[in-house]
Write an enzyme that holds these catalytic residues in place. Structure first.
Site, PDB file in Angstrom:
ATOM      1  N   THR A   1      47.108  48.285  48.654  1.00 39.60           N
ATOM      2  CA  THR A   1      46.631  47.135  47.868  1.00 39.60           C
ATOM      3  C   THR A   1      47.079  45.816  48.508  1.00 39.60           C
ATOM      4  O   THR A   1      46.285  44.876  48.622  1.00 39.60           O
ATOM      5  CB  THR A   1      47.129  47.242  46.407  1.00 39.60           C
ATOM      6  OG1 THR A   1      46.669  48.481  45.880  1.00 39.60           O
ATOM      7  CG2 THR A   1      46.628  46.103  45.562  1.00 39.60           C
TER       8      THR A   1
ATOM      9  N   ARG B   1      60.676  20.318  42.953  1.00 39.09           N
ATOM     10  CA  ARG B   1      60.691  19.172  42.049  1.00 39.09           C
ATOM     11  C   ARG B   1      61.736  18.126  42.389  1.00 39.09           C
ATOM     12  O   ARG B   1      61.549  16.949  42.078  1.00 39.09           O
ATOM     13  CB  ARG B   1      60.843  19.678  40.606  1.00 39.09           C
ATOM     14  CG  ARG B   1      59.559  20.331  40.100  1.00 39.09           C
ATOM     15  CD  ARG B   1      59.804  21.178  38.881  1.00 39.09           C
ATOM     16  NE  ARG B   1      60.510  22.416  39.194  1.00 39.09           N
ATOM     17  CZ  ARG B   1      60.924  23.304  38.293  1.00 39.09           C
ATOM     18  NH1 ARG B   1      60.709  23.060  37.009  1.00 39.09           N
ATOM     19  NH2 ARG B   1      61.535  24.418  38.660  1.00 39.09           N
TER      20      ARG B   1
ATOM     21  N   ASP C   1      54.037  31.582  49.537  1.00 36.88           N
ATOM     22  CA  ASP C   1      55.036  32.277  48.720  1.00 36.88           C
ATOM     23  C   ASP C   1      54.307  33.228  47.758  1.00 36.88           C
ATOM     24  O   ASP C   1      54.337  33.046  46.550  1.00 36.88           O
ATOM     25  CB  ASP C   1      55.831  31.196  47.957  1.00 36.88           C
ATOM     26  CG  ASP C   1      56.995  31.741  47.172  1.00 36.88           C
ATOM     27  OD1 ASP C   1      57.268  32.945  47.242  1.00 36.88           O
ATOM     28  OD2 ASP C   1      57.628  30.918  46.469  1.00 36.88           O
ATOM     29  N   ARG C   2      53.648  34.243  48.327  1.00 42.95           N
ATOM     30  CA  ARG C   2      52.754  35.096  47.531  1.00 42.95           C
ATOM     31  C   ARG C   2      53.507  36.142  46.703  1.00 42.95           C
ATOM     32  O   ARG C   2      52.984  36.655  45.729  1.00 42.95           O
ATOM     33  CB  ARG C   2      51.741  35.755  48.479  1.00 42.95           C
ATOM     34  CG  ARG C   2      50.822  36.788  47.875  1.00 42.95           C
ATOM     35  CD  ARG C   2      49.946  36.215  46.778  1.00 42.95           C
ATOM     36  NE  ARG C   2      49.043  37.217  46.248  1.00 42.95           N
ATOM     37  CZ  ARG C   2      49.397  38.204  45.431  1.00 42.95           C
ATOM     38  NH1 ARG C   2      50.646  38.332  45.035  1.00 42.95           N
ATOM     39  NH2 ARG C   2      48.498  39.062  45.005  1.00 42.95           N
ATOM     40  N   LYS C   3      54.704  36.482  47.137  1.00 42.45           N
ATOM     41  CA  LYS C   3      55.505  37.509  46.438  1.00 42.45           C
ATOM     42  C   LYS C   3      54.673  38.749  46.126  1.00 42.45           C
ATOM     43  O   LYS C   3      54.530  39.152  44.968  1.00 42.45           O
ATOM     44  CB  LYS C   3      56.103  36.966  45.142  1.00 42.45           C
ATOM     45  CG  LYS C   3      57.067  35.811  45.355  1.00 42.45           C
ATOM     46  CD  LYS C   3      57.792  35.470  44.070  1.00 42.45           C
ATOM     47  CE  LYS C   3      58.769  34.345  44.211  1.00 42.45           C
ATOM     48  NZ  LYS C   3      58.156  33.029  44.405  1.00 42.45           N
ATOM     49  N   PHE C   4      54.152  39.371  47.187  1.00 40.42           N
ATOM     50  CA  PHE C   4      53.410  40.620  47.004  1.00 40.42           C
ATOM     51  C   PHE C   4      54.317  41.633  46.322  1.00 40.42           C
ATOM     52  O   PHE C   4      55.538  41.638  46.543  1.00 40.42           O
ATOM     53  CB  PHE C   4      52.963  41.164  48.363  1.00 40.42           C
ATOM     54  CG  PHE C   4      51.919  40.322  49.034  1.00 40.42           C
ATOM     55  CD1 PHE C   4      50.589  40.412  48.650  1.00 40.42           C
ATOM     56  CD2 PHE C   4      52.258  39.438  50.055  1.00 40.42           C
ATOM     57  CE1 PHE C   4      49.616  39.642  49.262  1.00 40.42           C
ATOM     58  CE2 PHE C   4      51.293  38.662  50.670  1.00 40.42           C
ATOM     59  CZ  PHE C   4      49.971  38.761  50.279  1.00 40.42           C
TER      60      PHE C   4
ATOM     61  N   ASP D   1      54.335  22.789  44.788  1.00 39.08           N
ATOM     62  CA  ASP D   1      53.704  23.456  43.642  1.00 39.08           C
ATOM     63  C   ASP D   1      52.814  22.479  42.873  1.00 39.08           C
ATOM     64  O   ASP D   1      53.144  22.083  41.745  1.00 39.08           O
ATOM     65  CB  ASP D   1      54.780  24.035  42.710  1.00 39.08           C
ATOM     66  CG  ASP D   1      55.581  25.137  43.389  1.00 39.08           C
ATOM     67  OD1 ASP D   1      55.174  25.588  44.468  1.00 39.08           O
ATOM     68  OD2 ASP D   1      56.614  25.549  42.822  1.00 39.08           O
TER      69      ASP D   1
END
Ligand code: BMP
Length: 262
Positions: free
Chosen positions: A100, A232, A91-94, A38
């Site tokens: 769409t 992290r 990790d798009r988390k549609f 990230d």
């Protein structure tokens, strides 16, 4: 029970080419570690991927946080995936209706389906979301995970929501190859899902913003999950990312060996 089989044995149970190749890769590389990269600068993301590459089976990205995103970033990440033998999980988390998410997955600036081996989605909209993503991803031999649970405090993804998510996954097993989950669910005849678990850390238990970190052994041995996702804990607070990645790789792999030897 899938939890007692090796990743290699389980690779033979999958028809989805990405799931098969991924389980083979884990065994070959002796890694069940995914790094959650990230970072919001292209150069930093590439540097991290190159450093942790030797220790991971999967690089997890949030491509939309990168401020200087361009196609060259994708080219460099896919080259690193080849060099170090890992796969990429955006990790798009549609979370929208089928029509769409088809557009979001295949087009736009990121063209996720063109480079990401694995992506994921929430089940909030109902199974149309899987149908839409599957239409784009299956011809490209991609795979997806459903978010059946989350690691954060107060998550609404639990109970009946989780049960229904698993039912939808069973219906589309050629494309839905696993879950984001906090524990392994009861297998049914013919099930072999890959369980990936974020919220993993060995040095701290919380980030003060809802994230809850568990030890790799708890995730893999006690809870029966397959892939530890660590962010992290590996690159945060000025840590030596390569050194930490090696440490997490060993902890995750040892817990897996202990599990299948039980
Ligand atoms: P960290 O180890 O730094 O807490 O990062 C966790 C990563 O996993 C983040 O990229 C986050 O978006 C993701 N994640 C999570 O923490 N919990 C979930 O339930 C699902 C996630 O994808």
């Amino acid at each position: 029970m899938s939890a007692s089989l090796s990743y290699l044995e389980r690779s033979k149970l999958h028809s989805n080419p990405t799931a098969k190749a991924f389980l083979e890769l884990m065994e070959r590389k002796k890694s069940n570690l995914s790094v959650a990269a990230d970072l919001n600068k292209k150069a930093a993301l590439i540097e991290l991927a190159d450093k942790v590459g030797p220790y991971i089976c999967l690089l997890k990205t949030h491509i939309d946080v990168v401020e200087d995103f361009d196609q060259d970033l994708v080219d460099q990440l896919t080259a690193l995936a080849k060099k170090h033998d890992f796969m990429i999980f955006e990790d798009r988390k549609f979370a929208d209706i089928g029509n769409t998410v088809k557009l979001q997955y295949g087009s736009g600036i990121y063209k996720i389906a063109s480079w990401s081996d694995i992506t994921n989605a929430h089940m909030v909209p109902g199974e149309g979301i899987v149908q839409g993503l599957r239409e784009v991803g299956l011809p490209l031999n991609r795979a997806m995970l459903l978010l059946a649970e989350m690691s954060s405090a107060g998550t609404l993804a639990k109970g009946d929501y989780t049960v229904k998510t698993v039912e939808v996954a069973r219906k589309y097993k050629d494309f839905v190859v696993g879950f984001i989950a906090m524990e392994r669910y009861a297998d049914k005849e013919g099930d072999d899902f890959i369980y990936m678990t974020p919220g993993v850390g060995m040095d701290q238990t919380s980030d003060g913003m809802g994230q809850q970190w568990k030890h790799p052994r708890e995730v893999v041995f006690d809870r029966g999950c397959d892939v530890i996702i660590v962010g992290r804990g590996i690159y945060g607070g000025g840590r030596d990312a390569a050194k930490e990645a090696k440490r997490y790789q060993e902890a995750g792999w040892n817990a897996y060996v202990e599990r299948i030897s039980k």
